[in-house]
Structures are given as structure tokens and as C-alpha cells.
Design an enzyme around this catalytic site. Sequence first.
Site, PDB file in Angstrom:
ATOM      1  N   ALA A   1      -2.300   0.183 -10.054  1.00 58.35           N
ATOM      2  CA  ALA A   1      -3.033   0.197 -11.325  1.00 58.35           C
ATOM      3  C   ALA A   1      -2.256  -0.385 -12.496  1.00 58.35           C
ATOM      4  CB  ALA A   1      -3.444   1.630 -11.654  1.00 58.35           C
ATOM      5  N   SER A   2      -1.050  -0.849 -12.263  1.00 59.97           N
ATOM      6  CA  SER A   2      -0.231  -1.318 -13.384  1.00 59.97           C
ATOM      7  C   SER A   2      -0.393  -2.799 -13.689  1.00 59.97           C
ATOM      8  CB  SER A   2       1.251  -1.015 -13.116  1.00 59.97           C
ATOM      9  OG  SER A   2       1.693  -1.682 -11.952  1.00 59.97           O
TER      10      SER A   2
ATOM     11  N   GLY B   1      -3.325  -6.501 -13.103  1.00 62.21           N
ATOM     12  CA  GLY B   1      -4.516  -7.142 -12.551  1.00 62.21           C
ATOM     13  C   GLY B   1      -5.768  -6.301 -12.559  1.00 62.21           C
ATOM     14  N   ILE B   2      -6.514  -6.397 -11.454  1.00 66.90           N
ATOM     15  CA  ILE B   2      -7.781  -5.678 -11.389  1.00 66.90           C
ATOM     16  C   ILE B   2      -7.579  -4.172 -11.287  1.00 66.90           C
ATOM     17  CG2 ILE B   2      -9.043  -7.635 -10.423  1.00 66.90           C
ATOM     18  CD1 ILE B   2      -8.921  -6.330  -7.705  1.00 66.90           C
TER      19      ILE B   2
ATOM     20  N   LEU C   1       3.518   1.871  -1.541  1.00 73.87           N
ATOM     21  CA  LEU C   1       2.702   1.913  -0.319  1.00 73.87           C
ATOM     22  C   LEU C   1       3.386   1.296   0.893  1.00 73.87           C
ATOM     23  CD1 LEU C   1      -0.575   1.211  -2.175  1.00 73.87           C
ATOM     24  CD2 LEU C   1      -0.304   3.103  -0.565  1.00 73.87           C
TER      25      LEU C   1
ATOM     26  N   ASN D   1      -6.516   0.085  -3.926  1.00 75.68           N
ATOM     27  CA  ASN D   1      -6.574  -1.244  -4.528  1.00 75.68           C
ATOM     28  C   ASN D   1      -5.310  -2.074  -4.327  1.00 75.68           C
ATOM     29  OD1 ASN D   1      -7.347  -3.265  -6.854  1.00 75.68           O
ATOM     30  ND2 ASN D   1      -5.391  -2.378  -7.465  1.00 75.68           N
TER      31      ASN D   1
ATOM     32  N   THR E   1       1.809  -2.466   3.784  1.00 72.98           N
ATOM     33  CA  THR E   1       1.432  -2.205   2.395  1.00 72.98           C
ATOM     34  C   THR E   1      -0.074  -2.157   2.197  1.00 72.98           C
ATOM     35  OG1 THR E   1       3.438  -3.354   1.652  1.00 72.98           O
ATOM     36  CG2 THR E   1       1.705  -3.001   0.020  1.00 72.98           C
TER      37      THR E   1
ATOM     38  N   TYR F   1       4.293 -15.520  13.332  1.00 73.48           N
ATOM     39  CA  TYR F   1       3.773 -15.015  12.052  1.00 73.48           C
ATOM     40  C   TYR F   1       3.187 -16.137  11.204  1.00 73.48           C
ATOM     41  CZ  TYR F   1       3.868 -12.881   7.358  1.00 73.48           C
ATOM     42  OH  TYR F   1       3.550 -12.418   6.101  1.00 73.48           O
TER      43      TYR F   1
END
Length: 349
Positions: free
Chosen positions: A73-74, A76-77, A125, A151, A172, A228
Site C-alpha cells: 500500500a505504500s 502505486g495502485i 511477502l 495487491n 512474493t 527461467y
Amino acid sequence: MLLANVLGISVIRLSGGGASLSCVRVRKRECVCVQKMWPFSRKGASGFSSSSTAEQVTEGIDGTGLTAIVTGASSGIGTETTRVLSLRGVHVIMGVRNMLAAKDVKETLLKEIPSAKVDAMELDLSSLESVKKFASEFKSSGLPLNMLINNAGIMACPFKLSKDKIELQFATNHLGHFLLTNLLLDTMKKTSRETKKEGRIVNVSSEAHRFTYSEGIRFDKINDESSYSNWRAYGQSKLANILHANELTRRLKEDGVDISANSLHPGVIATNLSRHISPVNGLTKAIARLVLKNVQQGAATTCYVALHPQVKGTSGKYFSASNVAKTTSQGTDADLAKNLWDFSMDLTK
């Protein structure tokens, strides 16, 4: 159909999920799917479109008394989601890695919305230990939980293992949220029972789920560096977000719990493309701004799915442009979803 090829960036028009899409190739790197943003975007059944903002899709909705956790939440969206939910009266707990950035966000929000209820708690995360610590501290707070908005995420980064020795994007974007959801589920169930209100779990996925590895989820090659692909690994993690919501829906229905779980594509914001891709010069960014969403539009579908009355009773769906959309066949594969759940449970034990 090729629309443009400027300074190494090719934009190829695609269609799918009822939306206008593009596949952006940067200097011969692999494609990532983005949603076209034209001013004349058509409204869907919800009455909203790709051009709708988070404020527009929540206009007139009173979220007073509701509590939400928003990860990432820190910026962007995530920040815009926090702002708009706060504007509607929701008490928002920001789950963030950078507590200083969260402090700045909170101070800015309180200047705009003096009545806003916003708090921050540290959450990484990519670390299962951090997820467990966050969940424990939240439960100890005694707060209710009506909405969990998963998010936070990283995109197309070079190969790297998390602290728990799991490929970083999968760890993540999916695994951390998977564990967080499981650890907070009892709190959500209790809140739903006591308030008689539907709980909502929202997984922010992406149209990039269409560009995963051929097998969808590489259960036996999650940490295989030799094969990868940064974009396909990102697509894999976003497919996992969708499958997680779908399997969670099945389990919640079996339990007879009034909690929904949905996933969504927020659209892609121009600045997101430059994080792990270089060089991205001024002209490239200017072109991107013409076809990609701004932050206010990018948070719209998240806020719609989390708060709008139209979504009540809807679960196990995938949304785009604040409307129900279609995923790939892998996105609705029940066996793949169950296998992912079992795989994730083993990794988070």
C-alpha cells in the site's frame, strides 16, 4: 496487428476477456499483456469501463465500520486503493515493507482526508517469517477483518531466490499472499459471522497470466534457474493468484462461509514497465502513457471488487475493467488449482 515499433518497442493488438489488449515487446524481450486505455472505452454490464477511476466505481458507497488490509500500500495502485477506501470510511491497514514510505502515505492521506482511519504494519511477502509475524500481530490487535486485498507484487525481475529459497516472483506474488490469507481466514470468518456482512478476499492478478509457462505452474521446476524466463515466471505467479482465488472459493462454499474470493486484472501503469526493463527513455514513456492506465484507473477494479454492492455473492470470478472477464483455460482448471493449493501448503508448512 502491429500498431507501433518505436525504439525497440513493439505493440501488438490482441483480443481477449472482452477487453482490448496489447502485447508489449521491449527490445526483443518476451511479451507482457497490457490493457489498452482509450478515452472512449465502452462500459460493461457493471456500468463501468477501463476509463473509470477508483473514486467513480465507489461513488456513494459507505464503508464505515469496515476494516481492510491492503498489501503493497505504500506505492502505486496500492496507495490509491488505500486512499479511496479511506475516503469511503473504511479502516485500512497497510501491509508494507517500507514503513517510512507508509508514514509518508499516511500523512498525505490525513491531510486530504482528516477523518481517514489508516495504519501501517510491516510486511515482507517474500519472507514466510514476516508474513507469520504480521498475521500474529494483526490478530493480537483484536481488529475485525472484512476485506483482504492481496495487491503487492514484483514484476519480471531477474532470477533470484527468496529468503525461504523459493523463486522470488512466485514467493512474493503468490506464496506470501497464500499464507497470509490462510492465517487471517479465521479472523475473517469471525468478522463475517458477528457482523452478518460478506467478507471479501481480492487477489490482484494480471492479464500476464496468459503468458505463463506451457504447463501453467511448474511444480517440479519452480527453482530451475536454467530455464527461467522473467516474464513467464511473472505470468506463472499471476496465474497462481487466479487459481488461488478459485480453489479458495470452492473451499469457502464447502464450509458455508459468507466470504468471497475473486481475482482481477488492474490494467498496467506506464511506470511499471520500467522497473526491470531498460533503457526506457522519455519518448517511450510518453507513448506508454497514451495506451496505459493512470493510477486512479489502475485501482478502480480492485476497489470495485472489494466494495461495490454489485459484487456481493460473486466468488471465484476474474475481473477486468470493473467487469467479469475471461481467463485462459488454465485459469479455470480446477485440478491445477487444487494441485497448486496442495503444493503451496507444503511450501508454507
